[in-house]
Motif scaffolding. Structure first.
Motif, PDB file in Angstrom:
ATOM      1  N   HIS A  19      -6.255   6.313  -2.444  1.00 25.45           N
ATOM      2  CA  HIS A  19      -7.469   7.065  -2.091  1.00 25.45           C
ATOM      3  C   HIS A  19      -7.201   8.236  -1.148  1.00 25.45           C
ATOM      4  CE1 HIS A  19     -11.757   7.725  -1.916  1.00 25.45           C
ATOM      5  NE2 HIS A  19     -11.644   7.860  -0.614  1.00 25.45           N
ATOM      6  N   GLY A  46       0.825  -1.207   0.000  1.00 25.54           N
ATOM      7  CA  GLY A  46       0.000   0.000   0.000  1.00 25.54           C
ATOM      8  C   GLY A  46       0.853   1.247   0.000  1.00 25.54           C
ATOM      9  N   ALA A 103      -0.991   5.718   4.960  1.00 25.47           N
ATOM     10  CA  ALA A 103      -0.480   4.831   6.011  1.00 25.47           C
ATOM     11  C   ALA A 103       0.797   4.138   5.547  1.00 25.47           C
ATOM     12  CB  ALA A 103      -1.540   3.792   6.383  1.00 25.47           C
ATOM     13  N   LYS A 155     -10.631   0.538  -3.879  1.00 23.08           N
ATOM     14  CA  LYS A 155     -10.851   0.201  -2.466  1.00 23.08           C
ATOM     15  C   LYS A 155     -11.706  -1.057  -2.343  1.00 23.08           C
ATOM     16  CE  LYS A 155     -10.643   3.268   0.679  1.00 23.08           C
ATOM     17  NZ  LYS A 155     -10.844   4.379   1.606  1.00 23.08           N
ATOM     18  N   ARG A 174     -16.812   6.533  13.144  1.00 22.65           N
ATOM     19  CA  ARG A 174     -15.632   7.403  13.123  1.00 22.65           C
ATOM     20  C   ARG A 174     -16.054   8.860  13.036  1.00 22.65           C
ATOM     21  NH1 ARG A 174     -12.443   9.996   8.870  1.00 22.65           N
ATOM     22  NH2 ARG A 174     -13.870   9.196   7.299  1.00 22.65           N
ATOM     23  N   GLY A 196     -10.066  17.593   6.136  1.00 21.45           N
ATOM     24  CA  GLY A 196      -8.998  17.933   7.061  1.00 21.45           C
ATOM     25  C   GLY A 196      -8.622  16.828   8.015  1.00 21.45           C
ATOM     26  N   HIS A 225     -18.966   5.385   2.955  1.00 20.30           N
ATOM     27  CA  HIS A 225     -17.764   6.223   2.941  1.00 20.30           C
ATOM     28  C   HIS A 225     -16.558   5.569   3.596  1.00 20.30           C
ATOM     29  CE1 HIS A 225     -15.518   9.908   2.828  1.00 20.30           C
ATOM     30  NE2 HIS A 225     -15.481  10.043   4.131  1.00 20.30           N
ATOM     31  N   ALA A 284      -2.027  -1.138   9.212  1.00 19.44           N
ATOM     32  CA  ALA A 284      -2.225   0.256   9.630  1.00 19.44           C
ATOM     33  C   ALA A 284      -3.108   0.968   8.623  1.00 19.44           C
ATOM     34  CB  ALA A 284      -0.872   0.973   9.731  1.00 19.44           C
ATOM     35  N   GLY A 285      -3.777   2.017   9.100  1.00 19.84           N
ATOM     36  CA  GLY A 285      -4.644   2.806   8.217  1.00 19.84           C
ATOM     37  C   GLY A 285      -6.037   2.210   8.176  1.00 19.84           C
ATOM     38  N   ALA A 328      -8.994  12.859  -0.016  1.00 18.71           N
ATOM     39  CA  ALA A 328      -9.526  13.434   1.228  1.00 18.71           C
ATOM     40  C   ALA A 328      -9.569  14.950   1.097  1.00 18.71           C
ATOM     41  CB  ALA A 328      -8.665  13.021   2.414  1.00 18.71           C
ATOM     42  N   GLU A 329     -10.653  15.505   1.565  1.00 16.50           N
ATOM     43  CA  GLU A 329     -10.859  16.934   1.334  1.00 16.50           C
ATOM     44  C   GLU A 329     -10.797  17.735   2.635  1.00 16.50           C
ATOM     45  OE1 GLU A 329     -14.602  17.233  -0.843  1.00 16.50           O
ATOM     46  OE2 GLU A 329     -14.129  15.366  -1.883  1.00 16.50           O
ATOM     47  N   ASN A 342     -10.704  12.296  11.708  1.00 15.36           N
ATOM     48  CA  ASN A 342      -9.838  11.465  12.555  1.00 15.36           C
ATOM     49  C   ASN A 342      -9.036  10.451  11.741  1.00 15.36           C
ATOM     50  OD1 ASN A 342     -10.007  12.423  15.132  1.00 15.36           O
ATOM     51  ND2 ASN A 342     -11.451  10.894  15.885  1.00 15.36           N
TER      52      ASN A 342
HETATM   53  C1  FAD Z   1     -13.545  11.047  -0.797  1.00 13.38           C
HETATM   54  C2  FAD Z   1     -12.949  10.854   0.562  1.00 13.38           C
HETATM   55  C3  FAD Z   1     -12.689  11.944   1.364  1.00 13.38           C
HETATM   56  C4  FAD Z   1     -12.133  11.751   2.635  1.00 13.38           C
HETATM   57  N1  FAD Z   1     -11.881  12.854   3.410  1.00 13.38           N
HETATM   58  C5  FAD Z   1     -11.303  12.690   4.622  1.00 13.38           C
HETATM   59  C6  FAD Z   1     -10.970  13.817   5.419  1.00 13.38           C
HETATM   60  O1  FAD Z   1     -11.167  14.966   5.030  1.00 13.38           O
HETATM   61  N2  FAD Z   1     -10.404  13.598   6.616  1.00 13.38           N
HETATM   62  C7  FAD Z   1     -10.142  12.331   7.094  1.00 13.38           C
HETATM   63  O2  FAD Z   1      -9.626  12.204   8.206  1.00 13.38           O
HETATM   64  N3  FAD Z   1     -10.424  11.246   6.343  1.00 13.38           N
HETATM   65  C8  FAD Z   1     -10.994  11.402   5.126  1.00 13.38           C
HETATM   66  N4  FAD Z   1     -11.286  10.290   4.367  1.00 13.38           N
HETATM   67  C9  FAD Z   1     -10.829   8.968   4.828  1.00 13.38           C
HETATM   68  C10 FAD Z   1      -9.328   8.820   4.583  1.00 13.38           C
HETATM   69  O3  FAD Z   1      -8.951   9.563   3.462  1.00 13.38           O
HETATM   70  C11 FAD Z   1      -8.926   7.363   4.359  1.00 13.38           C
HETATM   71  O4  FAD Z   1      -9.446   6.557   5.368  1.00 13.38           O
HETATM   72  C12 FAD Z   1      -7.410   7.224   4.371  1.00 13.38           C
HETATM   73  O5  FAD Z   1      -6.821   8.142   3.479  1.00 13.38           O
HETATM   74  C13 FAD Z   1      -6.975   5.815   4.018  1.00 13.38           C
HETATM   75  O6  FAD Z   1      -5.575   5.791   3.869  1.00 13.38           O
HETATM   76  P1  FAD Z   1      -4.784   4.417   3.740  1.00 13.38           P
HETATM   77  O7  FAD Z   1      -3.357   4.751   3.605  1.00 13.38           O
HETATM   78  O8  FAD Z   1      -5.213   3.512   4.821  1.00 13.38           O
HETATM   79  O9  FAD Z   1      -5.336   3.780   2.377  1.00 13.38           O
HETATM   80  P2  FAD Z   1      -5.363   4.316   0.861  1.00 13.38           P
HETATM   81  O10 FAD Z   1      -4.976   5.726   0.726  1.00 13.38           O
HETATM   82  O11 FAD Z   1      -6.685   3.886   0.325  1.00 13.38           O
HETATM   83  O12 FAD Z   1      -4.219   3.465   0.166  1.00 13.38           O
HETATM   84  C14 FAD Z   1      -4.334   2.072  -0.040  1.00 13.38           C
HETATM   85  C15 FAD Z   1      -3.112   1.588  -0.804  1.00 13.38           C
HETATM   86  O13 FAD Z   1      -3.121   0.173  -0.843  1.00 13.38           O
HETATM   87  C16 FAD Z   1      -2.752  -0.269  -2.140  1.00 13.38           C
HETATM   88  N5  FAD Z   1      -3.320  -1.620  -2.329  1.00 13.38           N
HETATM   89  C17 FAD Z   1      -4.571  -2.052  -2.008  1.00 13.38           C
HETATM   90  N6  FAD Z   1      -4.695  -3.356  -2.322  1.00 13.38           N
HETATM   91  C18 FAD Z   1      -3.512  -3.757  -2.834  1.00 13.38           C
HETATM   92  C19 FAD Z   1      -3.024  -4.992  -3.340  1.00 13.38           C
HETATM   93  N7  FAD Z   1      -3.777  -6.089  -3.386  1.00 13.38           N
HETATM   94  N8  FAD Z   1      -1.751  -5.022  -3.799  1.00 13.38           N
HETATM   95  C20 FAD Z   1      -0.960  -3.924  -3.786  1.00 13.38           C
HETATM   96  N9  FAD Z   1      -1.387  -2.744  -3.318  1.00 13.38           N
HETATM   97  C21 FAD Z   1      -2.635  -2.655  -2.842  1.00 13.38           C
HETATM   98  C22 FAD Z   1      -3.293   0.792  -3.065  1.00 13.38           C
HETATM   99  O14 FAD Z   1      -2.591   0.802  -4.285  1.00 13.38           O
HETATM  100  C23 FAD Z   1      -3.036   2.054  -2.250  1.00 13.38           C
HETATM  101  O15 FAD Z   1      -1.738   2.533  -2.496  1.00 13.38           O
HETATM  102  C24 FAD Z   1     -11.842  10.454   3.098  1.00 13.38           C
HETATM  103  C25 FAD Z   1     -12.097   9.354   2.284  1.00 13.38           C
HETATM  104  C26 FAD Z   1     -12.667   9.555   1.038  1.00 13.38           C
HETATM  105  C27 FAD Z   1     -12.994   8.337   0.224  1.00 13.38           C
END
Ligand code: FAD
Length: 581
Positions: A41, A8, A12, A205, A385, A48, A350, A372-373, A45-46, A389
């Protein structure tokens, strides 16, 4: 051999990579990502990221808002660690170059956010995730030794005798399949909103990380808690950030009435509440929408019933300064201008509160495997949630997982057992067989897209905003049957280069595992709490269910659900109270 392999490249994953590199530059780190890291994804995030910084705010208040917002299902030791480290992470990000928005006197600007009783949400206009991910990505580039597998898809974790030894992954561009041995693996694969038909979540996702861990025996936690965000654009599901309401936007029904004043932010109430009602927690606001719909006070559109988000009174200047992206999205995807028009919105899936069960350092019950994440459940989000956060969560726990995995890798230097090689070979054959299924001789089986749609609608019908036992029980069976049918799904492409059909099939199989755990956990929890509302058990039941759901995959592939006590440190369960004037 790789010391820490991170699956990922979102917030995170990249935060974990930097933590490992900073802990010991001699460690070999790799990041495998099915999309180029900046397309993760997190970028979308928009609104904050929450962290106590403003005068008059305290760590305890952030803890309390998070715990009561989560309907007392959060582990309070995890929340305390999270809240204490969040501001440090946000300041660290600033030092790495994140352009946080500022007040005119130069201080970091904060905005109010849903369920947070103090202003503590840092933002970079309404493109916070974009700036956050860019900052992390450019920081990883300082460490030339971080190996990147961009556009590689991980299909299996190599686990022998309760210990992880690496992964099998395929390069999407060429179809090459490789076993990548590693001393530790961190899953940072994000959420799984795509198991539902209408979601803000990017197409990537699909819950792969949760499925990878679950298949190897790691339990998933609190999977029944699915967050609906109250304001998605109909048809596309594109999110209109909570920041739009934080800046003063109103929610109105078809009569132009701010209907939330009639609700105790969810349930109808005789006493009107006016102040900050649009900033109630997301579960309550989404439930209020359903009540309005039942009363015939929503507007029917070809894409389902909607209410309106009214930003017109904010004026063009404020919209352009504080939420320019909202205007951009409305113009591009809804052909309207929020400065002069009402925005149609409806609740949209969401975020997943649940995920891979971990401790405070991201460790799962499989030795050497961390998460993590959004893919993990530590748990700081409990039954619901709070908005803003999640971004600090991916930083705080991404870093913690990185440090813990680095320490584990340094202590465990043994060679990989022979069983791991043969597991890798078996997986290669399985993948080749799946791809070969795409030969023209094969006109049989159901289309991947049909099975996916069936899964999404089954889950929405059973595990949407309101749920009942008999519908959930049927959904568990339907999803089990769909899982079997997906083994025989029709493939029409047997090529090796960019075989996206194969990836879609593997993602569908991940999603079906996850969908089944969501329905099974929701069926088992005979109470209503946070985002999980049962019409047949409408009250919270602390005596029986002040506990996490923990689901294991039984040998026959079915989900087996149990309970795990919640950690309470200083805040005994109480009533959730919002919006009182
Ligand atoms: C539209 C939107 C707006 C949001 N706004 C906010 C906000 O303002 N504030 C807030 O706190 N939260 C917000 N959130 C929630 C927050 O953005 C997410 O929960 C958080 O960014 C997730 O981060 P992550 O690193 O866990 O996963 P992600 O950023 O989703 O990254 C996942 C990674 O895993 C990789 N991956 C997945 N499966 C595989 C696989 N099988 N093999 C190899 N790689 C893989 C992908 O390529 C990617 O790089 C928002 C979410 C959305 C959808």
């Amino acid at each position: 051999m790789i010391d820490v392999l991170i699956v990922g490249g979102g917030g995170a994953g990249l935060r974990a990579a930097v933590a490992v590199a900073e802990t010991d530059p001699a460690l070999k780190v790799a990041v495998v990502s099915k999309v180029y890291p900046m397309r993760s994804h997190t970028v979308s995030a928009e609104g904050g990221a929450a962290g106590v910084i403003a005068p008059g705010d305290t760590l305890d208040e952030h803890c309390y808002d998070t715990i009561s917002g989560g309907d007392w299902l959060c582990d309070q030791d995890a929340v305390e660690a999270f809240v204490a480290e969040a501001p440090k992470e946000l300041i660290q990000l600033e030092h790495w170059g994140c352009p946080w928005s500022r007040e005119s006197d130069g201080r970091v600007a904060v905005r109010p956010f849903g369920g947070m009783k103090k202003m503590r949400t840092w933002y970079a206009a309404d493109k916070t995730g974009f700036h956050l991910l860019h900052t992390l990505f450019q920081t990883t580039l300082k460490y030339q030794d971080i190996i990147r597998y961009d556009e590689w898809y991980v299909t299996k974790l190599l686990v022998d005798d309760g210990r992880v030894h690496g992964v099998v992954a395929t390069e999407i561009r060429t179809g090459r399949i490789e076993t990548i041995p590693a001393r530790t693996v961190i899953l940072a694969t994000g959420g799984c909103g795509r198991v539902f038909p209408f979601t803000t979540n990017a197409a990537v996702k699909t819950g792969d990380g949760m499925a990878l861990a679950y298949r190897e025996g790691a339990p998933l936690k609190d999977m029944e808690f699915v967050q609906y965000h109250p304001t998605g654009l109909p048809f596309t599901g594109i999110l209109i950030t909570e920041a739009a309401r934080a800046e003063g936007g109103w929610l109105i029904n078809k009569d132009g009435y701010r209907y939330l004043q009639d609700y105790d932010l969810g349930k109808p109430t005789p006493t009107p509440r006016l102040r900050s009602m649009e900033l109630g927690p997301r579960d309550r606001l989404s439930q209020a929408f359903v009540h309005e719909q039942r009363q015939g006070r929503t507007v029917d559109t070809p894409y389902g019933p909607v209410v309106y988000l009214d930003l017109r009174h904010l004026g063009e200047a404020k919209i352009d300064a504080r939420i320019p992206f909202v205007r951009e999205l409305c113009r591009s995807y809804q052909n309207l201008d929020p400065a002069t028009d009402l925005i149609p919105v409806r609740p949209v899936v969401h975020y997943m509160m649940g995920g891979v069960h971990t401790d405070l350092h991201g460790a799962t019950p499989i030795a050497g495997l961390y998460a993590a994440g959004e893919t993990a459940c530590v748990s700081i989000n409990g039954a619901n949630r709070l908005g803003s956060n999640s971004l600090p969560e991916i930083l705080v726990f991404g870093r913690r997982a990185g440090i813990a995995a680095a320490a584990f890798a340094k202590e465990h230097r043994e060679a990989e057992p022979p069983a791991v090689r043969s597991q890798g070979e078996d997986e290669r054959r399985r993948l080749e067989r799946a791809r070969e299924g795409g030969r023209p001789r094969n006109g049989r089986g159901e289309r991947i897209a049909d099975l996916r749609e069936r899964m999404q609608h089954t889950l929405e019908g059973a595990a949407g905003i309101y749920r009942t036992g008999d519908v959930l029980a049927k959904a568990v069976d339907t999803l089990a049957e769909l899982r079997e049918r997906a083994e025989e799904a029709r493939m029409e492409d047997s090529s090796t280069a960019f075989n996206t059909e194969l990836i879609n099939l593997l993602e569908l199989r991940s999603m079906l595992e996850i969908a089944q755990t969501i329905a099974a956990c929701a069926l088992n929890r005979e109470e209503s709490r946070g985002a999980h509302q049962r019409t047949d058990f409408s009250a919270r039941d602390d005596a029986a269910f002040l506990a996490h759901s923990l689901v294991h995959r039984a040998p026959d592939g079915t989900p087996s659900v149990g309970l795990l006590p919640v950690t309470i440190t200083r805040w005994p369960p109480g009533e959730r109270v919002y919006g009182r004037d």
